[in-house]
Design an enzyme around this catalytic site. Structure first.
Site, PDB file in Angstrom:
ATOM      1  N   LYS A 252      41.023  49.615  38.201  1.00 44.17           N
ATOM      2  CA  LYS A 252      41.218  50.980  37.707  1.00 44.17           C
ATOM      3  C   LYS A 252      41.152  51.931  38.902  1.00 44.17           C
ATOM      4  O   LYS A 252      40.313  51.741  39.785  1.00 44.17           O
ATOM      5  CB  LYS A 252      40.110  51.353  36.718  1.00 44.17           C
ATOM      6  CG  LYS A 252      40.252  50.693  35.370  1.00 44.17           C
ATOM      7  CD  LYS A 252      39.138  51.141  34.433  1.00 44.17           C
ATOM      8  CE  LYS A 252      39.174  50.381  33.118  1.00 44.17           C
ATOM      9  NZ  LYS A 252      40.359  50.649  32.296  1.00 44.17           N
ATOM     10  N   ARG A 327      41.707  42.279  24.958  1.00 50.58           N
ATOM     11  CA  ARG A 327      42.472  41.436  24.031  1.00 50.58           C
ATOM     12  C   ARG A 327      42.327  39.957  24.393  1.00 50.58           C
ATOM     13  O   ARG A 327      42.443  39.094  23.536  1.00 50.58           O
ATOM     14  CB  ARG A 327      43.933  41.901  23.989  1.00 50.58           C
ATOM     15  CG  ARG A 327      44.700  41.727  25.264  1.00 50.58           C
ATOM     16  CD  ARG A 327      45.977  42.569  25.304  1.00 50.58           C
ATOM     17  NE  ARG A 327      45.680  43.996  25.535  1.00 50.58           N
ATOM     18  CZ  ARG A 327      46.609  44.944  25.612  1.00 50.58           C
ATOM     19  NH1 ARG A 327      47.895  44.639  25.451  1.00 50.58           N
ATOM     20  NH2 ARG A 327      46.271  46.197  25.820  1.00 50.58           N
TER      21      ARG A 327
HETATM   22  N1  BES Z   1      38.580  49.438  28.260  1.00 48.68           N
HETATM   23  C1  BES Z   1      39.919  49.853  28.462  1.00 48.68           C
HETATM   24  C2  BES Z   1      40.376  50.873  27.422  1.00 48.68           C
HETATM   25  C3  BES Z   1      39.703  52.228  27.454  1.00 48.68           C
HETATM   26  C4  BES Z   1      40.258  53.278  28.147  1.00 48.68           C
HETATM   27  C5  BES Z   1      38.567  52.460  26.697  1.00 48.68           C
HETATM   28  C6  BES Z   1      39.656  54.524  28.140  1.00 48.68           C
HETATM   29  C7  BES Z   1      37.958  53.711  26.697  1.00 48.68           C
HETATM   30  C8  BES Z   1      38.506  54.730  27.414  1.00 48.68           C
HETATM   31  C9  BES Z   1      40.865  48.660  28.364  1.00 48.68           C
HETATM   32  O1  BES Z   1      40.346  47.451  28.757  1.00 48.68           O
HETATM   33  C10 BES Z   1      42.039  48.950  29.230  1.00 48.68           C
HETATM   34  O2  BES Z   1      41.858  49.064  30.405  1.00 48.68           O
HETATM   35  N2  BES Z   1      43.211  49.062  28.604  1.00 48.68           N
HETATM   36  C11 BES Z   1      44.408  49.312  29.313  1.00 48.68           C
HETATM   37  C12 BES Z   1      45.434  48.325  28.829  1.00 48.68           C
HETATM   38  C13 BES Z   1      46.718  48.349  29.568  1.00 48.68           C
HETATM   39  C14 BES Z   1      46.534  47.808  30.969  1.00 48.68           C
HETATM   40  C15 BES Z   1      47.717  47.533  28.808  1.00 48.68           C
HETATM   41  C16 BES Z   1      44.862  50.740  28.991  1.00 48.68           C
HETATM   42  O3  BES Z   1      44.778  51.122  27.826  1.00 48.68           O
HETATM   43  O4  BES Z   1      45.268  51.449  29.904  1.00 48.68           O
HETATM   44 ZN    ZN Z   2      40.546  47.093  30.857  1.00 47.25          ZN
END
Ligand code: BES
Ligand code: ZN
Ligand code: ZN
Length: 472
Positions: A252, A327
């Site tokens: 991230k 997922r």
């Molecule tokens: N834990 C995150 C989702 C999240 C984002 C929760 C902001 C709470 C606040 C999840 O694991 C994630 O990183 N999702 C990605 C998926 C993408 C790479 C397909 C996202 O939503 O950007």
């Molecule tokens: Zn994630």
């Protein structure tokens, strides 16, 4: 917190009345009576009469919508708590003879939930201290009703604690310990599988996400099976237990996006809290909770984009982004759930930024293929506890977006419908009525909002509890 059903009002105690309860006249003087009437005319929903050292609070809620009315009672509970705590008061009395039970319940709930604070790491123990320790209530609620509210409050607080704990304390293994502790205290069964057992079960998704980590994964199975259960097949609830999400090698970006990621086990906290509340209140429902847990970080053996992972059920997943890790671990839990022949499976997960962006802290994004009667019930529970559901489409076409050329399915959808394609990915691993709840928006908040204290909110605990209580 001590909550006692009692008619006795002690001298010099803070009191809560509903407007137009005449008994208040014994406790205020003529001036104060005039002041009260004036404030009520101004349509104030809370009037505070300061009596030097203690308070008299008068509630005058008027809302057309019943759910908003109940929510207003919770919010007033938070205001009353805040006043009492400023004066370091340890107890107060709620005088609610003849008042509707729901109003009294939700007001009390608001007081309790707002009294939560996470102070474990404060050296100065007076900081954010909660002084309130007991509440007495004169109403038509039975002591058992009050005990139920108290147990729900304890379960929400437990869930909030779990979310608020950073990775430096709450590793996947520690989460397993917390689960065992709760099970012991509340009389439900727990089994916490370690890495060897997870390997034996070939949970490739959970192991892949864990590969870059120093700390082993866990997979917890919680069960409440009362003799008099009304359901023949269990309800299974599944919670995403990513104890910290760095994104893995698809790291991230540091600017802000990682700052709240200790909350990525908010789904796990919700199902564990719900299980605790169900067991504490001995509901007649057979309930199973599953918690796959690990942190997600880059490391020597970390999984990388283009890896192909064989999952617990044999499905081959093409990894395209290691930040779509939720997922991966949930998929293994969902296919594991098949062995229980469940009547219904609900998962809760801080799954996508897309769900967060769509509804913010105000709603839970829901979707699924379960019969409409389950969805309607869950949605009414959402309105009642004010953890409201927004249903997203779950059309087949979105499923096309996670098909893979090189494997069966990929962990990344297209540029649209990110919350939905995540849900469709998960559905692939199910063969039972299924509802997916994306709680990325409401699981964690950066500033206190009435009785939702900042940090982990414990969202999902009251929702699941209410749903399970009204299930059959
Ligand atoms: N834990 C995150 C989702 C999240 C984002 C929760 C902001 C709470 C606040 C999840 O694991 C994630 O990183 N999702 C990605 C998926 C993408 C790479 C397909 C996202 O939503 O950007
Ligand atoms: Zn994630
Ligand atoms: Zn995540």
């Amino acid at each position: 917190m001590k909550i006692l059903s009692s008619k006795a009002i002690k001298r010099l105690e803070s009191l809560v009345f509903w407007a137009n309860d005449k008994t208040i006249e014994k406790y205020i003087n003529k001036e104060q009576e005039k002041y009260l009437q004036r404030k009520l005319k101004e349509k104030k929903d809370l009037v505070v009469i300061d009596q030097q050292g203690h308070f008299i609070f008068v509630l005058a809620v008027k809302q057309k919508d019943i759910h908003k009315e109940w929510e207003q009672y919770r919010k007033l509970g938070a205001q009353v708590f805040s006043q009492l705590n400023k004066e370091q008061l340890k107890s107060f009395h709620i005088e609610a003879k003849g008042i509707d039970n729901e109003q009294v319940k939700f007001f009390t709930e608001g007081v309790l939930l707002s009294s939560y604070s996470f102070t474990k790491y404060h050296s100065d123990k007076k900081r954010n201290k909660t002084y309130l320790a007991s509440i007495s209530i004169n109403s038509s609620l039975k002591q058992a009703n009050l005990d139920e509210i108290n147990e729900i409050y304890k379960a929400v607080s437990f869930a909030r604690d779990l979310v608020n704990e950073p990775l430096s304390y709450l590793t996947a293994e520690q989460l397993g310990e917390e689960i065992k502790g709760s099970g012991k205290a509340y009389g439900y069964n727990t089994e916490v599988l370690g890495k060897k057992q997870i390997e034996a079960l070939k949970m490739g998704g959970l192991l892949a996400v864990n590969a870059g980590s120093f700390d082993p994964p866990t997979f917890s199975i919680l069960e409440w099976k009362p003799k008099n259960a009304k359901n023949k097949q269990p309800i299974v609830i599944v919670g995403k237990g990513v104890v910290f999400d760095t994104g893995g090698v698809s790291l991230k970006p540091t600017a802000g996006s990682m700052d709240e990621m200790k909350s990525d086990m908010g789904g796990a906290a919700a199902v564990v809290g719900a299980m605790q509340a169900v067991a504490a209140n001995k509901l007649d429902i057979h309930l199973i909770a599953l918690v796959p847990a690990t942190d997600n970080r880059p490391g020597n053996k970390a999984y990388v984009p283009q890896d192909i992972i064989t999952m617990h059920d044999g499905t081959k997943v093409e990894v395209l982004n290691t930040d779509a890790e939720g997922r991966m671990i949930l998929a293994d839990a969902l296919s594991y759930a098949k062995k229980f022949n469940p009547e219904l499976v609900i998962d809760l997960a801080t799954l996508t930024g897309a769900a967060h962006a769509a509804v913010g802290m105000y709603g839970i994004v829901s979707m699924g293929n379960a019969p409409i009667r389950y969805k309607t019930k869950l949605s009414s529970s959402g309105n009642r506890v004010y953890e409201r559901l927004v249903e997203f489409p779950f059309w087949e076409e979105y499923g096309e977006l996670v098909k893979s050329d090189i494997a069966d399915i990929k962990n990344l959808g297209g540029p649209v419908g990110g919350a939905i394609t995540a849900g469709k990915f998960l559905e692939h691993f199910t063969d039972y009525p299924y509802i997916h709840l994306d709680i990325a928006g409401p699981a964690y908040i950066s500033a206190t909002d009435a009785y939702r204290t900042k940090g982990g909110t414990g969202v999902g605990v009251r929702l699941l509890y209410d749903f399970i209580k009204n299930f059959k």
